[in-house]
Write an enzyme that holds these catalytic residues in place. Structure first.
Site, mmCIF file in Angstrom:
data_model
loop_
_atom_site.group_PDB
_atom_site.id
_atom_site.type_symbol
_atom_site.label_atom_id
_atom_site.label_comp_id
_atom_site.label_asym_id
_atom_site.label_seq_id
_atom_site.Cartn_x
_atom_site.Cartn_y
_atom_site.Cartn_z
ATOM 1 N N CYS A 156 23.892 6.878 25.367
ATOM 2 C CA CYS A 156 24.499 7.880 26.282
ATOM 3 C C CYS A 156 24.175 7.904 27.983
ATOM 4 O O CYS A 156 24.086 7.124 28.479
ATOM 5 C CB CYS A 156 24.318 9.698 25.479
ATOM 6 S SG CYS A 156 25.305 10.695 25.631
ATOM 7 N N HIS B 47 25.314 7.801 19.664
ATOM 8 C CA HIS B 47 25.033 8.180 19.197
ATOM 9 C C HIS B 47 24.256 7.621 17.476
ATOM 10 O O HIS B 47 25.185 7.962 16.434
ATOM 11 C CB HIS B 47 24.227 10.079 19.231
ATOM 12 C CG HIS B 47 23.760 10.630 21.108
ATOM 13 N ND1 HIS B 47 22.344 10.767 20.794
ATOM 14 C CD2 HIS B 47 24.969 11.270 21.110
ATOM 15 C CE1 HIS B 47 22.924 11.367 22.146
ATOM 16 N NE2 HIS B 47 24.131 11.809 22.346
ATOM 17 N N GLU C 221 21.538 7.735 16.011
ATOM 18 C CA GLU C 221 21.006 8.718 15.524
ATOM 19 C C GLU C 221 21.677 9.385 14.613
ATOM 20 O O GLU C 221 20.531 9.569 13.986
ATOM 21 C CB GLU C 221 19.351 8.876 16.076
ATOM 22 C CG GLU C 221 20.196 10.140 16.509
ATOM 23 C CD GLU C 221 20.507 9.688 18.331
ATOM 24 O OE1 GLU C 221 20.696 10.351 19.015
ATOM 25 O OE2 GLU C 221 21.060 8.397 18.776
#
Length: 509
Positions: A79, A167, A169
């Site tokens: 990001c 993202h 994660e």
């Protein structure tokens, strides 16, 4: 030295989640703020740049120099991290016409890219950014795109430097773990050897070297962190470890005796200190939450210091500090202004003249439990709910008195034992009873009553940073409410807290 992935924190709310995902791959990682980039040693295998709440166009946005990192080791920008790398090299980054937030799907995937190996066509990802990369430098190549984001991912040619505008994660990126494994294992070359057993072995060896023949004192709380720290130290120095467990009069009902019995069975040298009256006398007339914490903390320090001076030749003070505490103290925005003033032994003053040792300061809470399991700690300790250092002192709202503590301990005992009996205790991350500074009208038999109200709280969480209220069965809540009102003198009303964190906190004070 342990193979390490470094995470450069630009202030993202997801930074700790990145670290947890890396460690789930049995690879050690550390978080460092963007303005404190560590020296890149030979054990550092790669680096991940986090997202950020900032826009690159903001005057005060994070803009560290990356000349000592980029092209030296593999780098993955996430990001803001991806946008910043491209921006530094002359790419065009601008505000998105529409904020790119939520689910998206990868429509184009470069099958030659090692970062995207095994990623499915149309794979779902999670976007969360207000800026976007409009164009990339000539030596970059696009490796993935979505319908709305052309540069959803890139690689710098002839470098192991990658950037993605989603993202990996978070749960909503369905194959994020595959992407992270590609980067950490295949691209960075990590061997996935960081396991509980390897941590225990290396930690014990390091403790032996560091402590030598000196004695160590440790303040035990009965909780997971201090108990695991105690067992690691015991494995390293055996009888040179001296543990102190202080009863501040604010523990759960029967807890002092039961915890001492548990420690005795573990072979630890533990001294129990009954200081109930000292704490409760010190709290007389005080109702403001922070003042209560300070009184409890200061009294703890006094009692602990007196007991420590009864032991000769002590060189070290051990603490059960865990990694989130360390991250908080070195965060991008500096130490949090809301850190509470008492964390059991944490914060003992300089006059004790002891060096501090923290064997768990690289671990998250769930990792501490895994280490404890490998050390064969009793399930009752490993599965114990978090309990605040000030104990009942911050669950009795307002002034703390002996009678109020007695009422709350009785309520709490019925509640916790009920959770265990109905098989709900292990499904809840933390449960608490709170005595409110409110009285209400009730009817018992033919008599009108005007007695205390208690609130029950139960939440689900992984580390306490966020939490959702637990949807306990109505039948259970009905039974516990009835038991509390019938069996605890002084209570005639029970309520259940259905607030989540945020906006509420887990504890009420």
């Amino acid at each position: 030295m342990e193979e390490t992935i470094l995470i450069l924190d630009f202030g993202s709310q997801y930074t700790q989640l990145i670290a947890r995902r890396v460690r789930e791959l049995n690879v050690y990682c550390e978080i460092h703020p963007f303005n404190k980039i560590p020296v890149i040693t030979s054990n550092v295998k790669g680096m991940i740049f986090s997202g950020s709440p900032y826009s690159i166009m903001d005057v005060d946005s994070p803009k560290p120099g990356l000349e000592l990192i980029k092209s030296k080791i593999p780098v993955l920008g996430v990001c803001y991290g991806a946008q910043y790398i491209a921006y530094l090299d002359g790419g065009e980054v601008r505000k998105s016409k529409n904020r790119e937030y939520g689910r998206a799907n990868l429509l184009y995937i470069d099958r030659k890219s090692p970062l995207l190996k095994g990623i499915s066509n149309d794979s779902q990802v999670w976007m969360s950014h207000g800026d976007t990369i409009l164009s990339i430098p000539e030596n970059y190549e696009i490796i993935t795109s979505t319908t709305d984001v052309k540069v959803a991912g890139y690689q710098i040619k002839n470098e192991k430097t990658f950037g993605i505008q989603f993202h990996p994660e978070v749960y909503h990126t369905t194959e994020g773990s595959v992407l992270l494994k590609n980067f950490i294992v295949d691209i960075c070359g990590c061997s996935q050897s960081w396991t509980p057993d390897s941590f225990i072995k290396s930690t014990i060896n390091n403790l032996k070297k560091k402590i030598g023949n000196k004695k160590v004192i440790l303040g035990l709380s009965g909780g997971v962190d201090s108990s695991v720290a105690a067992m690691l130290l015991y494995e390293a120095i055996e009888d040179n470890l001296f543990c102190i467990f202080i009863d501040n009069g604010l523990l759960r009902k029967f807890e002092f005796e039961s915890v001492l019995d548990q420690y005795k069975n573990m072979g630890l040298n533990v001294k129990g200190v009954n200081a109930k009256d000292r704490f409760l006398d010190a709290l007389k007339g005080i109702s403001e939450p922070e003042k209560k914490r300070k009184v409890i903390g200061n009294t703890f320090i006094e009692v602990f210091d007196e007991e420590a001076h009864k032991i000769e030749d002590v060189g070290w003070l051990a603490q059960g500090t865990i990694y989130p505490d360390v991250i908080e103290s070195i965060s991008v925005n500096g130490p949090s202004a809301t850190i509470k003033s008492h964390h059991n032994v944490g914060g003992l003053p300089d006059f004790m003249n002891l060096k501090v040792i923290e064997p768990l300061n690289s671990l998250f809470k769930d990792e501490v439990r895994r280490i404890g399991k490998a050390l064969a700690l009793p399930p009752e300790i490993l599965g114990r709910h978090p309990f605040p250092g000030p104990g009942m002192g911050i669950r009795v709202l307002g002034e703390v008195t002996r009678e109020k503590v007695r009422i709350l301990q009785d309520v709490d005992f019925l509640y916790i034992e009920g959770l265990k009996k109905y098989g709900l205790y292990d499904k809840v991350w933390q449960a608490a009873a709170i005595l409110l500074p409110v009285q209400s009208v009730g009817v018992m038999g033919d008599e009108r009553t005007y007695e205390n109200v208690v609130a029950l709280r139960a939440v689900g969480s992984t580390d306490g940073m966020t939490a959702d209220w637990s949807h306990l069965p109505y039948d259970f809540l009905s039974k516990i409410s009835s038991d509390i009102i019938n069996k605890v003198k002084g209570v005639n009303r029970v309520v259940y807290d259905i607030s989540s964190k945020p906006p509420a906190t887990i504890e009420w004070e």
